[in-house]
Every structure is written in structure tokens, then in C-alpha cells.
Design a protein around this motif. Structure first.
Motif, PDB file in Angstrom:
ATOM      1  N   GLU A  98     -22.212 -11.629  -0.469  1.00 13.27           N
ATOM      2  CA  GLU A  98     -22.896 -10.690   0.417  1.00 13.27           C
ATOM      3  C   GLU A  98     -22.538  -9.235   0.143  1.00 13.27           C
ATOM      4  N   CYS A  99     -21.470  -8.993  -0.608  1.00  6.55           N
ATOM      5  CA  CYS A  99     -21.021  -7.611  -0.835  1.00  6.55           C
ATOM      6  C   CYS A  99     -21.206  -7.188  -2.282  1.00  6.55           C
ATOM      7  N   GLY A 100     -22.119  -7.842  -2.989  1.00  7.44           N
ATOM      8  CA  GLY A 100     -22.302  -7.511  -4.388  1.00  7.44           C
ATOM      9  C   GLY A 100     -22.630  -6.053  -4.632  1.00  7.44           C
ATOM     10  N   GLN A 101     -23.358  -5.425  -3.699  1.00  5.38           N
ATOM     11  CA  GLN A 101     -23.788  -4.058  -3.905  1.00  5.38           C
ATOM     12  C   GLN A 101     -22.678  -3.038  -3.737  1.00  5.38           C
ATOM     13  N   ILE A 102     -21.590  -3.412  -3.060  1.00  2.00           N
ATOM     14  CA  ILE A 102     -20.501  -2.440  -2.856  1.00  2.00           C
ATOM     15  C   ILE A 102     -19.263  -2.789  -3.684  1.00  2.00           C
ATOM     16  N   LEU A 103     -19.336  -3.867  -4.469  1.00  2.00           N
ATOM     17  CA  LEU A 103     -18.208  -4.215  -5.320  1.00  2.00           C
ATOM     18  C   LEU A 103     -18.128  -3.255  -6.490  1.00  2.00           C
ATOM     19  N   THR A 104     -16.908  -2.848  -6.812  1.00  3.11           N
ATOM     20  CA  THR A 104     -16.699  -1.973  -7.949  1.00  3.11           C
ATOM     21  C   THR A 104     -16.171  -2.778  -9.124  1.00  3.11           C
ATOM     22  N   GLU A 105     -16.017  -2.119 -10.259  1.00  2.00           N
ATOM     23  CA  GLU A 105     -15.544  -2.806 -11.451  1.00  2.00           C
ATOM     24  C   GLU A 105     -14.141  -3.374 -11.220  1.00  2.00           C
ATOM     25  N   GLY A 106     -13.972  -4.608 -11.520  1.00  4.31           N
ATOM     26  CA  GLY A 106     -12.679  -5.263 -11.328  1.00  4.31           C
ATOM     27  C   GLY A 106     -12.583  -6.068 -10.053  1.00  4.31           C
ATOM     28  N   ASP A 107     -13.505  -5.865  -9.110  1.00  2.52           N
ATOM     29  CA  ASP A 107     -13.442  -6.611  -7.851  1.00  2.52           C
ATOM     30  C   ASP A 107     -13.895  -8.063  -8.023  1.00  2.52           C
ATOM     31  N   VAL A 141       0.841  -1.201   0.000  1.00  2.71           N
ATOM     32  CA  VAL A 141       0.000   0.000   0.000  1.00  2.71           C
ATOM     33  C   VAL A 141       0.875   1.249   0.000  1.00  2.71           C
ATOM     34  N   GLU A 142       1.921   1.242   0.810  1.00  2.00           N
ATOM     35  CA  GLU A 142       2.800   2.408   0.868  1.00  2.00           C
ATOM     36  C   GLU A 142       3.523   2.637  -0.454  1.00  2.00           C
ATOM     37  N   GLU A 143       3.878   1.557  -1.143  1.00  2.00           N
ATOM     38  CA  GLU A 143       4.586   1.674  -2.412  1.00  2.00           C
ATOM     39  C   GLU A 143       3.643   1.753  -3.608  1.00  2.00           C
ATOM     40  N   ARG A 144       2.361   1.869  -3.352  1.00  2.00           N
ATOM     41  CA  ARG A 144       1.330   1.919  -4.402  1.00  2.00           C
ATOM     42  C   ARG A 144       1.385   0.691  -5.306  1.00  2.00           C
ATOM     43  N   ASP A 145       1.760  -0.465  -4.718  1.00  2.00           N
ATOM     44  CA  ASP A 145       1.823  -1.705  -5.474  1.00  2.00           C
ATOM     45  C   ASP A 145       0.566  -2.517  -5.199  1.00  2.00           C
ATOM     46  N   GLY A 146      -0.559  -1.923  -5.418  1.00  4.36           N
ATOM     47  CA  GLY A 146      -1.830  -2.575  -5.142  1.00  4.36           C
ATOM     48  C   GLY A 146      -2.889  -1.529  -4.878  1.00  4.36           C
ATOM     49  N   ASP A 147      -4.079  -1.822  -5.315  1.00  6.49           N
ATOM     50  CA  ASP A 147      -5.196  -0.888  -5.172  1.00  6.49           C
ATOM     51  C   ASP A 147      -5.907  -1.139  -3.853  1.00  6.49           C
ATOM     52  N   GLY A 148      -5.737  -0.201  -2.914  1.00  4.48           N
ATOM     53  CA  GLY A 148      -6.439  -0.284  -1.642  1.00  4.48           C
ATOM     54  C   GLY A 148      -7.337   0.908  -1.422  1.00  4.48           C
ATOM     55  N   SER A 149      -8.001   1.327  -2.490  1.00  2.00           N
ATOM     56  CA  SER A 149      -8.801   2.546  -2.423  1.00  2.00           C
ATOM     57  C   SER A 149     -10.135   2.356  -1.724  1.00  2.00           C
ATOM     58  N   THR A 150     -10.597   1.128  -1.570  1.00  2.00           N
ATOM     59  CA  THR A 150     -11.849   0.863  -0.865  1.00  2.00           C
ATOM     60  C   THR A 150     -11.609  -0.229   0.169  1.00  2.00           C
ATOM     61  N   SER A 151     -12.548  -0.365   1.077  1.00  2.00           N
ATOM     62  CA  SER A 151     -12.404  -1.389   2.108  1.00  2.00           C
ATOM     63  C   SER A 151     -12.397  -2.789   1.498  1.00  2.00           C
ATOM     64  N   THR A 152     -13.210  -2.995   0.461  1.00  2.00           N
ATOM     65  CA  THR A 152     -13.260  -4.315  -0.183  1.00  2.00           C
ATOM     66  C   THR A 152     -11.946  -4.632  -0.882  1.00  2.00           C
ATOM     67  N   ARG A 153     -11.375  -3.650  -1.554  1.00  2.00           N
ATOM     68  CA  ARG A 153     -10.106  -3.885  -2.238  1.00  2.00           C
ATOM     69  C   ARG A 153      -8.966  -4.086  -1.237  1.00  2.00           C
ATOM     70  N   MET A 154      -9.034  -3.406  -0.110  1.00  2.00           N
ATOM     71  CA  MET A 154      -8.037  -3.640   0.934  1.00  2.00           C
ATOM     72  C   MET A 154      -8.181  -5.063   1.481  1.00  2.00           C
ATOM     73  N   PHE A 155      -9.418  -5.491   1.622  1.00  2.00           N
ATOM     74  CA  PHE A 155      -9.670  -6.867   2.065  1.00  2.00           C
ATOM     75  C   PHE A 155      -9.093  -7.867   1.062  1.00  2.00           C
ATOM     76  N   LEU A 156      -9.287  -7.588  -0.233  1.00  2.00           N
ATOM     77  CA  LEU A 156      -8.752  -8.471  -1.263  1.00  2.00           C
ATOM     78  C   LEU A 156      -7.222  -8.529  -1.211  1.00  2.00           C
ATOM     79  N   LEU A 157      -6.582  -7.399  -0.950  1.00  2.00           N
ATOM     80  CA  LEU A 157      -5.126  -7.386  -0.849  1.00  2.00           C
ATOM     81  C   LEU A 157      -4.650  -8.292   0.290  1.00  2.00           C
ATOM     82  N   VAL A 158      -5.317  -8.208   1.431  1.00  2.00           N
ATOM     83  CA  VAL A 158      -4.911  -9.018   2.587  1.00  2.00           C
ATOM     84  C   VAL A 158      -5.104 -10.504   2.293  1.00  2.00           C
ATOM     85  N   VAL A 159      -6.266 -10.865   1.745  1.00  2.00           N
ATOM     86  CA  VAL A 159      -6.544 -12.276   1.479  1.00  2.00           C
ATOM     87  C   VAL A 159      -5.609 -12.809   0.390  1.00  2.00           C
TER      88      VAL A 159
END
Length: 334
Positions: A221-230, A118-136
């Protein structure tokens, strides 16, 4: 300990004692064995209750995968990735449209790697869902690396097992009474090593199973908050977890095969011991029979007054003992 992270890296925050609220741009809140004060501060900020370690350790699916009013409450057992202390500890995710909260009770390389990305901008963590995807995703990568290490360890262990006799102590003489002890100790070590790998794979399997359930549940369960590419990332994660599960199954089959091979070696060693005892008992029977016959004190025994009777009896005892030994050696028993 609590650390905050936004879309562009770490976020500074005031101490818990100050009672200040957390910054609004804190997208990811990481709690490592949190104190009651830290949990209360996060609850005030996010409006979601921070589960205790006991709650995260519950095994029912309804407790590990829940939708509440404010978001999702997820938990799974996760290996410590420390081969010297390879245990399962609970890992929790609290996911809302605005925040991701991770609750853990041990240091994890995956968390450190996500922070760096995240600090090196080597991954999209712009939303909570995308941050979750990075961790998993990072957790899945770590489990893949761990399985690769275990695969190499099992290859080495397989070589040790099937080259067991070739690796015997050089210079050991036949009949050296230390050789059986060394072989017994070596077989015990092999058996313990196979058992440790089996236990480790069982823990990795539990971690993969938990991540697979979390990924599928979150996507549904998070279909409504998923963005394009998630959604494609969720699909890729599911495929990766499925492939790792198949790989782990093959490794488990290898462990079972090595266990059977080790037990076979142990059976061979036991059979060798019984064979030696059988030969000894058979060799001792003819001399005992000869000695018993000529030990009878009847008055009219043909050899009783024979000058060469005693040497004859001794020679017959020796020959009756040597003859079975020669027979067993010819048959390959010795």
C-alpha cells in the motif's frame, strides 16, 4: 504518555495543557497508554484519528489493516516480553507520508532500543516509512531472542522429563510412603511447565502472524512513498518473519512431544499403582481360600482331630501367600 522523535533523536514538546501544537520535525510520535488530551493533540497535528484500545484489539483483518484518507491504520497483538506476565496486548501503527504514530499500552524494549538507535545514528529514520521499518525490525529481533530463550528452556525441560527417574530423591527407600507423593508433585510441575510453554508459544505465534500481515500490507500500500532501499528491507523482514514462524512451529512440535512424554510418564505411574493393587489382590486370594476351606465346620473333616492341624493350616496360609510373591518377583513385577 507521549514522546516525540525526529530523524536525529528525541524532540522536546510543550505540555498538553498548554494547547500548543506539536513540532513540525516530530517524525515519530510514540503514545504509551495515551490520555484523551494527548490523543486529541496528536489528531490535531497529524489529521488522523487515534484508535482506542478496544479498536486496536479487534480481530477482523479489515479492522487491523486499513487504508484511510491520510494513510494506513495497522494493529497487531504483541507479547509483553515479560516472562513473569506473558500476555498479549494491542499495538497500533498509524503511518502517513509525514508521520509515524505508535499506540501501545505497555512498556516495550523494542521501542527503547529504536529510540537509542535513532539518537546514536545507528539506523536510518529519515522518513516515516524508515522509522516504521526500524520499529518492526526491532520487534522481530526481540521475538527472535524470545524464541531462542524458549528453545533453551525446552531443552532443559526435556532433560528434566527424560531424566525423571534419575532425578528421584536420593536415599528414598522402596516402600517409603512419601516417594509417590513427591513423584506425583514433580509430574504435576512438569505438566504445568509444558502447558506454560505451549501457551507462550501460541502468543508468540499470534505476534509473528500480525507482524507478517502488517509488513506485507504496508509494502503493497505504500509503494508510492517508498524510497530506494526500503523495498529490500521489507523483503528481508518478510524472510525473517517466515524463518521465525518455521522455528516457532518446530518449538510447538517439541512442546507437543514433551507433553506426550509427560503424559506417558503419568500413565506409567498409574500402571505401577494398578500393578501393586493387582499383586496385592492376587496374593490375598490363596490364603483366603485356605482359610475358607478349613473354616468349614463339618463333623468329618480329616484334619479336625489332627494334633498338627492348626500349625499345618497356618503354614499353608503363609506358603500360599509367599508363593505368588516369589512368582511375581521372578517375572519382574516387583
Amino acid at each position: 504518555m507521549m514522546s516525540l522523535h525526529g530523524a536525529n533523536g528525541a524532540v522536546e514538546h510543550d505540555s498538553v495543557e498548554g494547547g500548543a501544537s506539536l513540532p513540525d520535525h516530530a517524525l515519530w510520535i510514540d503514545l504509551n497508554d495515551p490520555t484523551a488530551e494527548e490523543a486529541a493533540q496528536v489528531e490535531r497535528k497529524t489529521g488522523i484519528r487515534i484508535p482506542s484500545r478496544a479498536a486496536l484489539s479487534e480481530v477482523e483483518s479489515s479492522s487491523r489493516l486499513r487504508r484511510n484518507r491520510d494513510g494506513l491504520s495497522l494493529s497487531t497483538p504483541m507479547v509483553t516480553f515479560d516472562r513473569s506476565d506473558f500476555t498479549l496486548k494491542p499495538l497500533g501503527f498509524l503511518l502517513t507520508p509525514d508521520h509515524l504514530v505508535t499506540v501501545r499500552f505497555h512498556d516495550m524494549r523494542a521501542i527503547q532500543a529504536v529510540r537509542k538507535r535513532v539518537e546514536e545514528r545507528d539506523g536510518d529514520g529519515s522518513t516515516s516509512t524508515r522509522m516504521f521499518l526500524l520499529v518492526v525490525e526491532e520487534l522481530v529481533d526481540n521475538l527472535a531472542d524470545l524464541l531462542e530463550e524458549m528453545s533453551g528452556d525446552l531443552d532443559s525441560l526435556s532433560t528434566r522429563i527424560f531424566d525423571f527417574d534419575a532425578g528421584a530423591r536420593p536415599g528414598a527407600r522402596k516402600g517409603d510412603n512419601t516417594a509417590p507423593k513427591r513423584r506425583d508433585l514433580a509430574l504435576r510441575r512438569l505438566l504445568r511447565s509444558v502447558g506454560r510453554h505451549g501457551k507462550s508459544l501460541a502468543k508468540v505465534r499470534a505476534s509473528l502472524l500480525g507482524l507478517g500481515r502488517i509488513t506485507a500490507f504496508t509494502k503493497s500500500e505504500c509503494g508510492q512513498i517508498l524510497t530506494e532501499g526500503d523495498e529490500p528491507r521489507f523483503d528481508t523482514l518478510a524472510q525473517d518473519i517466515a524463518s521465525l514462524d518455521e522455528f516457532e512451529t518446530r518449538l510447538s512440535e517439541t512442546v507437543q512431544f514433551l507433553l506426550d512424554a509427560t503424559l506417558g510418564l503419568i500413565n506409567i505411574e498409574q500402571n505401577n499403582a494398578f500393578r501393586v493393587l493387582t499383586v496385592v489382590s492376587v496374593v490375598g486370594v490363596p490364603p483366603t481360600l485356605v482359610a475358607s476351606i478349613y473354616g468349614m465346620n463339618f463333623k468329618h473333616m480329616p484334619e479336625l482331630d489332627w494334633v498338627y492341624g492348626y500349625p499345618y493350616g497356618l503354614a499353608l496360609i503363609v506358603i500360599s501367600a509367599i508363593a505368588p510373591l516369589l512368582y511375581f518377583r521372578k517375572r519382574g513385577w516387583l
